[in-house]
Write an enzyme that holds these catalytic residues in place. Structure first.
Site, PDB file in Angstrom:
ATOM      1  N   HIS A  56       0.860  -1.188   0.000  1.00  0.00           N
ATOM      2  CA  HIS A  56       0.000   0.000   0.000  1.00  0.00           C
ATOM      3  C   HIS A  56       0.889   1.227   0.000  1.00  0.00           C
ATOM      4  CE1 HIS A  56       0.728  -1.523   4.064  1.00  0.00           C
ATOM      5  NE2 HIS A  56       0.828  -0.265   4.437  1.00  0.00           N
ATOM      6  N   HIS A  83       0.924   5.007   1.300  1.00  0.00           N
ATOM      7  CA  HIS A  83       0.291   6.029   2.127  1.00  0.00           C
ATOM      8  C   HIS A  83       0.377   7.353   1.383  1.00  0.00           C
ATOM      9  CE1 HIS A  83       0.470   3.819   6.105  1.00  0.00           C
ATOM     10  NE2 HIS A  83       1.421   3.164   5.462  1.00  0.00           N
TER      11      HIS A  83
HETATM   12  P1  AMP Z   1       1.813   0.107   7.368  1.00  0.00           P
HETATM   13  O1  AMP Z   1       2.157   0.277   8.820  1.00  0.00           O
HETATM   14  O2  AMP Z   1       2.648   0.876   6.420  1.00  0.00           O
HETATM   15  O3  AMP Z   1       1.726  -1.375   6.988  1.00  0.00           O
HETATM   16  O4  AMP Z   1       0.368   0.718   7.193  1.00  0.00           O
HETATM   17  C1  AMP Z   1      -0.813   0.028   7.454  1.00  0.00           C
HETATM   18  C2  AMP Z   1      -1.873   1.072   7.588  1.00  0.00           C
HETATM   19  O5  AMP Z   1      -3.128   0.443   7.396  1.00  0.00           O
HETATM   20  C3  AMP Z   1      -1.914   1.753   8.949  1.00  0.00           C
HETATM   21  O6  AMP Z   1      -1.729   3.158   8.755  1.00  0.00           O
HETATM   22  C4  AMP Z   1      -3.291   1.411   9.489  1.00  0.00           C
HETATM   23  O7  AMP Z   1      -3.860   2.471  10.197  1.00  0.00           O
HETATM   24  C5  AMP Z   1      -4.060   1.094   8.230  1.00  0.00           C
HETATM   25  N1  AMP Z   1      -5.162   0.168   8.349  1.00  0.00           N
HETATM   26  C6  AMP Z   1      -5.152  -1.054   8.929  1.00  0.00           C
HETATM   27  N2  AMP Z   1      -6.368  -1.639   8.811  1.00  0.00           N
HETATM   28  C7  AMP Z   1      -7.154  -0.765   8.134  1.00  0.00           C
HETATM   29  C8  AMP Z   1      -8.508  -0.768   7.694  1.00  0.00           C
HETATM   30  N3  AMP Z   1      -9.318  -1.794   7.931  1.00  0.00           N
HETATM   31  N4  AMP Z   1      -8.982   0.306   7.025  1.00  0.00           N
HETATM   32  C9  AMP Z   1      -8.173   1.376   6.800  1.00  0.00           C
HETATM   33  N5  AMP Z   1      -6.889   1.425   7.160  1.00  0.00           N
HETATM   34  C10 AMP Z   1      -6.378   0.380   7.836  1.00  0.00           C
END
Ligand code: AMP
Ligand code: ZN
Length: 110
Positions: A96, A98
């Site tokens: 993903h 950000h």
């Molecule tokens: P990372 O730490 O780069 O893997 O980012 C994962 C991101 O996904 C974090 O910023 C979380 O807040 C976000 N996240 C996890 N579950 C969900 C969800 N169900 N909907 C939206 N964001 C999510």
């Protein structure tokens, strides 16, 4: 991929308010925003991380969605982050990007 929360968001198994969708990509707001605007762009196809991206096309369709979304949101300046691996801060193992905006960002990133 079974048990991948972002695959479930991408295929509609977990209902999510998508802010963008095309053939290959979806985008939605981060559950735990780190900026006034904070959304995630993910490919519909499961790749655990950037290390698994196997084509220029995959990289291209993920990143080329971003300016379409920011244009729609009328955002011209933003931070993009891709965490790869646990020590880099990756917690969800479906790649993903950000995208964050609405405040100033320091450098280097923490
Ligand atoms: P990372 O730490 O780069 O893997 O980012 C994962 C991101 O996904 C974090 O910023 C979380 O807040 C976000 N996240 C996890 N579950 C969900 C969800 N169900 N909907 C939206 N964001 C999510
Ligand atoms: Zn997945």
């Amino acid at each position: 991929m079974a048990d991948c929360i972002f695959c479930k968001i991408a295929n509609g198994e977990i209902p999510t308010n998508l802010i963008y969708e095309d053939e290959n990509v979806v985008a939605f707001n981060d559950l735990n925003p780190q900026a006034p605007v904070h959304f995630l762009v993910i490919p519909k196809k499961h790749y655990a991380s950037l290390n698994d991206i196997d084509s220029k096309e995959a990289f291209g369709y993920i990143f080329s969605a971003i300016p379409k979304i920011t244009a729609k949101l009328e955002i011209k300046e933003y931070r993009t982050v891709v965490n790869t691996g646990a020590s880099a801060g990756q917690t969800v193992f479906h790649i993903h990007v950000h995208v964050m905006a609405g405040r100033d960002f320091g450098w280097p990133a923490g």
